[in-house]
Write a protein that holds these residues in place. Structure first.
Motif, PDB file in Angstrom:
ATOM      1  N   ALA A 108       0.830  -1.214   0.000  1.00 58.17           N
ATOM      2  CA  ALA A 108       0.000   0.000   0.000  1.00 58.17           C
ATOM      3  C   ALA A 108       0.856   1.252   0.000  1.00 58.17           C
ATOM      4  O   ALA A 108       0.560   2.206  -0.725  1.00 58.17           O
ATOM      5  CB  ALA A 108      -0.943  -0.012   1.199  1.00 58.17           C
ATOM      6  N   ASN A 112       0.554   3.759  -3.112  1.00 56.38           N
ATOM      7  CA  ASN A 112       0.084   5.101  -2.780  1.00 56.38           C
ATOM      8  C   ASN A 112       1.062   6.164  -3.272  1.00 56.38           C
ATOM      9  O   ASN A 112       0.670   7.124  -3.929  1.00 56.38           O
ATOM     10  CB  ASN A 112      -0.122   5.227  -1.272  1.00 56.38           C
ATOM     11  CG  ASN A 112      -0.572   6.617  -0.901  1.00 56.38           C
ATOM     12  OD1 ASN A 112      -1.713   6.984  -1.110  1.00 56.38           O
ATOM     13  ND2 ASN A 112       0.342   7.410  -0.369  1.00 56.38           N
ATOM     14  N   PHE A 131      -3.974   4.221  -6.602  1.00 60.08           N
ATOM     15  CA  PHE A 131      -4.721   4.502  -5.375  1.00 60.08           C
ATOM     16  C   PHE A 131      -5.700   3.367  -5.071  1.00 60.08           C
ATOM     17  O   PHE A 131      -5.882   2.982  -3.921  1.00 60.08           O
ATOM     18  CB  PHE A 131      -5.475   5.828  -5.464  1.00 60.08           C
ATOM     19  CG  PHE A 131      -4.603   7.059  -5.402  1.00 60.08           C
ATOM     20  CD1 PHE A 131      -3.329   7.032  -4.852  1.00 60.08           C
ATOM     21  CD2 PHE A 131      -5.075   8.266  -5.901  1.00 60.08           C
ATOM     22  CE1 PHE A 131      -2.547   8.174  -4.788  1.00 60.08           C
ATOM     23  CE2 PHE A 131      -4.298   9.414  -5.841  1.00 60.08           C
ATOM     24  CZ  PHE A 131      -3.032   9.364  -5.284  1.00 60.08           C
ATOM     25  N   ALA A 134      -3.671   0.519  -3.638  1.00 57.55           N
ATOM     26  CA  ALA A 134      -3.269   0.803  -2.252  1.00 57.55           C
ATOM     27  C   ALA A 134      -4.450   0.598  -1.309  1.00 57.55           C
ATOM     28  O   ALA A 134      -4.310  -0.047  -0.265  1.00 57.55           O
ATOM     29  CB  ALA A 134      -2.727   2.227  -2.128  1.00 57.55           C
ATOM     30  N   ALA A 135      -5.612   1.127  -1.673  1.00 61.51           N
ATOM     31  CA  ALA A 135      -6.802   1.006  -0.823  1.00 61.51           C
ATOM     32  C   ALA A 135      -7.257  -0.444  -0.707  1.00 61.51           C
ATOM     33  O   ALA A 135      -7.754  -0.859   0.339  1.00 61.51           O
ATOM     34  CB  ALA A 135      -7.925   1.877  -1.370  1.00 61.51           C
ATOM     35  N   TYR A 143      -5.143   5.889   2.357  1.00 62.14           N
ATOM     36  CA  TYR A 143      -5.252   5.454   0.962  1.00 62.14           C
ATOM     37  C   TYR A 143      -6.660   5.700   0.435  1.00 62.14           C
ATOM     38  O   TYR A 143      -6.834   6.091  -0.717  1.00 62.14           O
ATOM     39  CB  TYR A 143      -4.850   3.989   0.831  1.00 62.14           C
ATOM     40  CG  TYR A 143      -3.550   3.731   1.567  1.00 62.14           C
ATOM     41  CD1 TYR A 143      -2.404   4.463   1.265  1.00 62.14           C
ATOM     42  CD2 TYR A 143      -3.482   2.815   2.600  1.00 62.14           C
ATOM     43  CE1 TYR A 143      -1.231   4.278   1.967  1.00 62.14           C
ATOM     44  CE2 TYR A 143      -2.303   2.618   3.302  1.00 62.14           C
ATOM     45  CZ  TYR A 143      -1.179   3.358   2.979  1.00 62.14           C
ATOM     46  OH  TYR A 143      -0.025   3.185   3.681  1.00 62.14           O
TER      47      TYR A 143
END
Length: 162
Positions: A108, A112, A131, A134-135, A143
């Motif tokens: 992440a 990110n 993104f 990462a989330a 994130y």
């Protein structure tokens, strides 16, 4: 692994220390690894010095992943996007390698930071994808903040052009 530190990267790429609770609406957030060579200079705004210290750190002081993660932030702040892309992508590759016993958190961090770099380099769709990754890797507010902020901006642009 060292402690992570969140820093803000806005369109002007002003960097400052940030806590999870301080999620203002003016900047996208990036991650550096705290207490590593060069990070103090990066956080204090002496980005060129921070990059040089990070680059010159010995291998026993700084692993490949951390070096590239921190260089990603430094080069992004300096708007040296070719170098930033190399460092950010190297951090992503390291985060996926078996030698690091990849964790969701380190993936992440890397996705990110690369997302913020892509955004600053005007690659909105590339940033959106990073993104999202990462989330998806970890359920962390930072994130989701970056992802939601970019999705909102892209939706308002699409709505305005209809």
């Amino acid at each position: 692994m060292k402690t992570l530190e969140l820093i803000a990267a806005g369109f002007l790429l002003t960097m400052s220390s940030t806590a999870f609770a301080n999620l203002d609406n003016s900047q996208y957030k990036m991650v550096v690894i705290k207490d590593t060579p060069g990070v103090e200079a990066l956080q204090s705004g002496d980005t060129e010095k921070g990059v040089e210290i990070t680059k010159s750190a010995e291998a026993n002081e700084l692993d490949h992943y951390t070096r590239n993660l921190n260089l990603c932030v430094g080069y992004t702040k300096l708007a040296q996007f070719d170098e930033a892309e190399k460092a950010c992508s190297a951090a992503v590759a390291s985060s996926l390698s078996a030698s690091l016993a990849p964790s969701a958190d380190i993936r992440a961090y890397a996705f990110n930071n690369r997302g913020v770099m892509k955004l600053m380099a005007n690659d909105n769709l590339g940033a959106l994808e990073d993104f999202k990754r990462a989330a998806k890797a970890t359920d962390n507010v930072i994130y989701k903040y970056n992802l939601t902020r970019l999705e909102t901006a892209l939706n308002s642009i699409n709505t305005a052009s209809l």
